[in-house]
Write an enzyme that holds these catalytic residues in place. Structure first.
Site, mmCIF file in Angstrom:
data_model
loop_
_atom_site.group_PDB
_atom_site.id
_atom_site.type_symbol
_atom_site.label_atom_id
_atom_site.label_comp_id
_atom_site.label_asym_id
_atom_site.label_seq_id
_atom_site.Cartn_x
_atom_site.Cartn_y
_atom_site.Cartn_z
ATOM 1 N N GLN B 636 17.000 68.062 83.237
ATOM 2 C CA GLN B 636 15.588 68.081 83.836
ATOM 3 C C GLN B 636 15.127 67.182 84.889
ATOM 4 O O GLN B 636 14.550 67.153 85.883
ATOM 5 C CB GLN B 636 14.369 68.244 82.865
ATOM 6 C CG GLN B 636 14.293 69.782 82.314
ATOM 7 C CD GLN B 636 12.726 69.952 82.096
ATOM 8 O OE1 GLN B 636 12.121 70.218 82.861
ATOM 9 N NE2 GLN B 636 12.326 69.979 80.823
ATOM 10 N N GLU B 702 8.602 66.703 85.417
ATOM 11 C CA GLU B 702 8.167 66.375 86.750
ATOM 12 C C GLU B 702 8.311 64.992 87.043
ATOM 13 O O GLU B 702 8.474 64.436 88.139
ATOM 14 C CB GLU B 702 6.485 66.867 86.841
ATOM 15 C CG GLU B 702 6.074 68.290 86.938
ATOM 16 C CD GLU B 702 4.959 68.645 86.566
ATOM 17 O OE1 GLU B 702 4.264 68.959 87.607
ATOM 18 O OE2 GLU B 702 4.456 68.241 85.575
#
Lengths: 162, 736
Positions: B636, B702
């Protein structure tokens, strides 16, 4: 309508479809083989990559009728060590580009073996020349992964290639 | 924490994803891949004006295409309840992508708004017919040019989670007297999520019962939203999304495709499948707002910041849109004596903007972290050293305590791995043949949040564990991670745990967004496992089986299984749960500044003649709290960096300033990074748990993208001496 016989993953299928139907739509909608993905339907993302007589093609840019006498292999018909390598190296996240990446990688490995050049090689590569990571990246650049799993994909392909 | 049978904790292990075999064999079925008897296919017709009224729709040619079942327009579509205005009192109202009541209105609010849908026996018939629908409009004046509207921006409203502006001291006065200053304007264009799976819906009505397979990041809220729009009880709606082909925020809300597919299924009485075209993905789904930003920095000659001003203008729409916390990084990153941040918005006749990976922070960090690099140049101080001189002890804007912050350690680790000490300070001082080589650095920062999720965990006498929670999986690896957590908590092998997710019939979860899903679900899984462990101890005492395995205890107690639940989906319980959740989030925000952070180091090579930029090396060191699964977490983080590379160098929606239409709504026109654009990415995590979060998790979805574009812009400046402040950094900007 056009009647045609397609051979997919070793099995023959009879289709009666309009001649403008893409190979991708024929696979997904008419044969229920949804492992091949539709990402753009414009040949820009590679999610629909399948093998036609062992060569990788974008199924969205191919008309089904053009492939009547060819041997089509989709992800459902693939049993290759690269699949496990993708899992081990985390060569995907959402999984939507994965079928295309795997089919493309198998086609790419064959191309390299046959000495097909790339923008990195510059000229036809000698038989048995090692497939570098840079070569893999160049040769796989037609297959987009928006999750950005490229690192793992290159590792997985490299492991299988070497 | 209990040890597993082989003596190892599962938390922290790089375990392969449990859905790996399904995804590598074609077995994973996404939302447009479910077969139903009588299945039909739909295709949307987009509006070709930015604002206006439909005066006529000619559907005759479309209806005549063989295989077409119906063409639905505002003239014949079933009635649909309008969306409710977003309110924090009912969080499901937030999920409405726009305020438009599709195919129930003759009004057009943006170029691309779907104004008709064709339903046909095959997708090719539907697409062919959709192209034959002819719509006539009365055009109305439309405001579509973001740059022209910038001066008309108004202050953005704030809320407790996302302040619109913030202030400490008098930054403007301090700036005026600062001996060293940087004052610059930065712009970022509209970005599109472009998940590889286009938004997809398969909708099936059976009487008043609705089943929807939808590529959503918000299962629970979408279910409520559909119940509201179609006037059926929530209990009659089931949303399924076990596989979502990427989201990045673009599938967080209910966009027109979902609503219209359900509407078409109701109108035809047949199951409807709608897979957006790639053009629809650009024209009928919200995107990241463009931005114009100002960052002004003042420092003393020793490099201590005395003034930090960060302001932004973004766009929203007359029919919806999200505010973005563009200037948030400026409130947290630097110990400046005086700070002022302010955000404003323009309102356009445009598709509403929406959250995209690290909304606000991704583009705000580009401006702030570029400006800090510029200041380092003015001061003649190494950019890493400048950051360390201004590293705060407490949250700069308000003095809140950091729950945990290891940015110094991240910089030290990253610099060592990258070889930062080899960088020559002079710009344009390293050349390798035709390539100018440069190194850049920037800070990554993303706030951490925990919401609440309802979870049930079952421990069966055969030793298996079932975790049930309606969370979303779009590639984060959440099911794998939650299985690791449950296995550790209950002391069972990983293979004994099955996780059920992606279904609104399961206990309700939070949406996948804000980097909060893993920590939120983990908190509930841990609580449920704790309850189970206590129950098991009670049973063990009662049966004299203390110290024995769960199977032995349950067998002795003649109990086939025990369950534990956290949270409730009953009406009152759900309301109380939502109130508790909001209260906790606000309380947390008031008490702590908590965030994941990190340091990006990159090397770029710029062709001196053509301006072509290649990113050649990357190291990122993160403080993301505890890492549950090295494999999935690192993926990620890498994915965020890859998307950041796209943001820095390629990604830009080109908008016709006269018509408001996107001119490159395709993956051949809107460039995302490909294999050849991405170097090997070295990731290091400090792996120190945050004391205030479940298992110490701060979230990894994020933070990876924040700072990336700045690190690249800074490296390009180092390589070439050119400072590019307008994204993307395309060759034309470097060769002028």
């Amino acid at each position: 309508m056009a009647e045609l016989r397609v051979r997919v993953n070793g099995a023959d299928h009879l289709l009666d479809i309009p001649p403008q139907v893409s190979l991708l739509d024929a696979l997904r909608e008419h044969l229920g083989l949804t492992g091949t993905k539709k990402g753009c339907d414009q040949g820009a993302c590679g999610a629909c990559t399948v093998l036609a007589d062992g060569e990788r093609i974008n199924a969205c840019l191919a008309l089904a009728v053009q492939y009547a006498d060819r041997e089509i292999t989709t992800i459902e018909g693939i049993d290759h060590p690269i699949q496990e390598a993708f899992v081990r190296h985390d060569g995907f996240q959402c999984g939507y580009c994965t079928s295309g990446q795997i089919c493309s990688a198998i086609g790419m490995l064959a191309e390299h073996k046959d000495g097909m050049p790339s923008a990195v090689t510059g000229e036809p590569s000698a038989e048995g020349e090692e497939l570098t990571d840079e070569e893999i990246r160049e040769r796989m650049s037609g297959n987009l992964c928006r999750c950005g799993a490229y690192h793992g994909i290159v590792e997985a392909i490299g492991e299988v290639a070497r | 924490m209990t040890r597993t049978v082989d003596g190892e904790h599962l938390v922290g292990q790089p375990i392969d994803r449990i859905d790996g075999p399904a995804k590598t064999t074609g077995g994973a079925r996404f939302s447009a891949e479910h077969a139903y008897p009588g299945l039909t296919h739909a295709a949307l017709v987009p509006a070709t004006v930015s604002r206006g009224r439909i005066t006529a729709i000619d559907t005759a040619a479309a209806a005549a295409v063989p295989g077409v079942i119906t063409v639905l327009t505002h003239g014949n579509a079933p009635k649909l309840n309008p969306p409710k205005r977003p309110t924090p009192a009912n969080l499901s109202t937030l999920v409405s992508g726009t305020q438009v009541n599709y195919l129930n209105t003759d009004e057009v609010h943006w170029d691309g708004q779907p104004v008709a849908v064709v339903v046909a026996e095959t997708s090719h018939a539907a697409r062919e017919a959709a192209a034959l629908v002819h719509v006539s409009y009365e055009r109305l004046p439309a405001v579509v040019d973001f740059a022209a509207e910038e001066p008309n921006a108004v202050a953005q409203k704030g809320n407790p989670v996302m302040p619109g502006s913030a202030k400490k001291g008098d930054a403007d006065a301090a700036l005026a007297v600062a001996p060293v200053t940087v004052d610059a304007r930065y712009t970022t264009p509209q970005h599109h999520h472009n998940a590889l799976e286009p938004h997809a819906t398969t909708a099936v009505w059976q009487g008043d019962e609705l089943t929807v397979h939808d590529s959503t990041q918000s299962i629970t809220w979408l279910r409520k939203h559909l119940a509201l729009r179609f006037g059926v009880p929530e209990a009659k709606v089931r949303v399924l999304a076990p596989f979502v082909g990427g989201g990045f925020g673009g599938k967080g809300f209910a966009w027109p495709g979902t609503i219209i597919a359900v509407l078409a299924a109701r109108a035809t009485g047949r199951p409807v499948r709608l897979l957006l075209t790639r053009e629809d993905v650009h024209r009928a789904v919200g995107a990241r707002t463009p931005s114009a930003q100002r960052v002004a920095l003042g420092a003393d000659t020793g490099g201590r910041l005395t003034a930090l001003v960060h302001t932004s203008v973004t766009r929203t729409s007359r029919v919806g849109g999200q505010p973005e916390q563009v200037t948030a990084p400026a409130q947290h990153l630097y110990d400046a004596t005086n700070i002022r941040t302010a955000q404003s918005q323009t309102t356009l006749d445009w598709m509403p903007n929406t959250s995209m990976r690290a909304p606000g922070d991704a583009i705000g960090s580009f401006a702030l972290e570029s400006a800090i690099d510029e200041l380092a140049g003015e001061l003649g101080i190494d950019p890493v050293e400048l950051r360390m001189r201004n590293e705060p002890e407490r949250n700069p804007i308000d003095g809140k305590r950091f729950s945990h912050r290891m940015l110094r350690e991240a910089y030290a680790l990253g610099a060592r791995r990258f070889g930062w000490e080899n960088r020559s300070p002079e710009p344009r001082s390293t050349r390798d043949g035709r390539w100018l080589v440069g190194m850049g650095v920037a800070t990554a920062y993303h706030p951490a949040m925990q919401f609440t999720a309802n979870v049930t965990v079952r421990l069966a006498a055969d030793g298996t564990v079932t975790v049930r929670c309606g969370f979303q999986e779009m590639g984060m690896g959440n099911a794998t991670v939650q299985a690791q957590i449950a296995a550790d908590a209950l002391g069972v092998p990983f293979e004994a745990v099955r996780v059920e997710y992606g279904d609104s019939a399961l206990p309700a979860s939070v949406m996948a967004g804000g980097s909060m899903q893993t920590s939120t679900v983990a908190g509930s899984v841990l609580a449920a496992c704790g309850k189970l462990t206590r129950r098991l101890s009670t049973l063990a005492r009662r049966t004299g089986m203390q110290g024995r395995t769960p199977t032995e205890i349950l067998t002795a107690a003649r109990v086939p299984f025990i369950d534990a639940a956290v949270g409730s989906d009953t009406r009152l319980g759900a309301l109380a749960g939502q109130a508790r959740m909001l209260a906790k989030v606000v309380r947390d925000q008031r008490t702590w500044a908590k965030a994941a952070c990190g340091a990006h180091f990159c090397e770029v090579r710029v062709d001196a003649d053509t301006g072509e930029v290649r990113v050649s090396r990357w190291t990122a060191a993160f403080d993301v709290g505890r890492v549950i699964n090295r494999k999935t977490a690192f993926s990620q983080l890498r994915g965020g960096i890859v998307m950041g590379i796209g943001m820095a160098l390629f990604e830009e929606a080109l908008v016709d300033r006269r018509t408001g239409r996107i001119m490159n709504p395709s993956l051949s026109g809107y460039h995302v990074p490909v294999h050849a654009d991405v170097p090997p990415i070295d990731i290091a995590c400090l792996d120190e748990p945050d004391p205030t979060m479940p298992l110490g998790i701060l979230g990894v979805g994020e933070v990876g993208i924040t700072g990336v574009a700045a690190a690249i812009a800074n490296a390009i400046h180092h390589a070439t001496g050119s400072r590019i402040r307008d994204l993307p950094i395309t060759p034309d900007k470097l060769v002028t």
